[in-house]
Design a protein around this motif. Structure first.
Motif: not given
Lengths: 190, 190
Positions: B1-3, B111-112
């Motif tokens: 989920m990390n950029l 999850h987001i």
């Protein structure tokens, strides 16, 4: 309060600080790829862990406020819930299992772009010992709370609300803010 | 989920994804200056704005969920409080002044990596008209809520809690999570 950015973390080009189209606040925008680098407040999740008539405090082994007492709390991580963050911090700072947690209070601290979310739960088996970020951990009765040696104003406020609610035999959910005006902190409850 | 990050936003050097000393999660760390680039969940602040027996909804003019209905809500900005963020979003999306707000519900969506904080307030004078991100805005009675055209599950959950509390004549503060398991969303209330 925004962190100053110099380069785009996607393409490595320089960034400029300006207001994007269809926006009203300045952001760091990449001079090459156009990526907009938003910055947002961070959540600190923590908890009051009760055992019999006592609560768990940790004495900080790290800066800021090395040597002062705090509730277990720390920056929420991606992909966890606030309650998971609160319980993880209790585990990391005090090797404490906290169960049956409920939201207790939430404070915005806009001058440092932080939001504290504090839970109230039970310290499983009453067991705790210091993690890497704690010099010591201990269970305190209300009359033994080291009020003059607490690490952060938000911790003092959280504990004041907790003991006021206990006195009234009515644990509520609280929401407020801690505002800095010149050198004073103003605490407002909604 | 990390950029995924490629470059250091401070010095422009490349970054590596690895676990820093004294940490237990991988972070992006600058190969040159050593800066650690933490990523944390973001807060979405919003509100239910009441007017007489109706509430304010906005039909989205932007993606995602263009054309669907939502409560005014958006990313909290640095240097504001959660309640200021909620009121600012009502102003931006519906030119609505929301007053007398109180915290109503908070949902983690891991999850987001988002945390929703929804307030309940009063729509001043009952006045609203569409802002740049809304196709239209309107006031709805419960029986007219477009349940099948709501933009996000967290909006549906917030409205369900609201009408359940209204039915019980007991507005509470709610805390929960929306978890994705495979293709299903699981909603838990604490």
């Amino acid at each position: 309060m925004n962190l100053k950015l110099n380069y785009c973390n996607q393409c490595g080009a320089t960034v400029s600080h300006k207001i994007p189209a269809d926006d009203n606040l300045p952001r760091y925008i990449c001079d090459d790829c156009g990526n907009i680098h938003y910055q947002n407040p961070r959540i600190i999740a923590g908890c009051i862990a009760e055992w019999e008539n006592k609560i768990l405090l940790c004495r900080r082994s790290i800066e800021p406020r090395h040597g002062l007492w705090t509730l277990p709390a720390g920056f929420m991580e991606n992909n966890e819930t606030t309650i998971e963050g609160a319980c993880r911090e209790a585990q990391e700072e005090a090797n404490a299992d906290v169960i049956d947690s409920r939201l207790f209070c939430m404070f915005s601290i806009p001058h440092i772009s932080q939001v504290y979310m504090m839970y109230l739960g039970q310290l499983k088996n009453g067991k705790a010992h210091p993690g890497a970020e704690s010099l010591e951990v201990d269970l305190f009765n209300e009359q033994d709370i080291p009020w003059d040696e607490l690490a952060f104003p938000v911790i003092t406020e959280t504990l004041k609300l907790y003991y006021a609610d206990k006195l009234n035999n009515n644990i509520q959910v609280h929401n407020g803010e801690i505002i800095r005006e010149q050198n004073n902190l103003i605490i407002n409850h909604y």
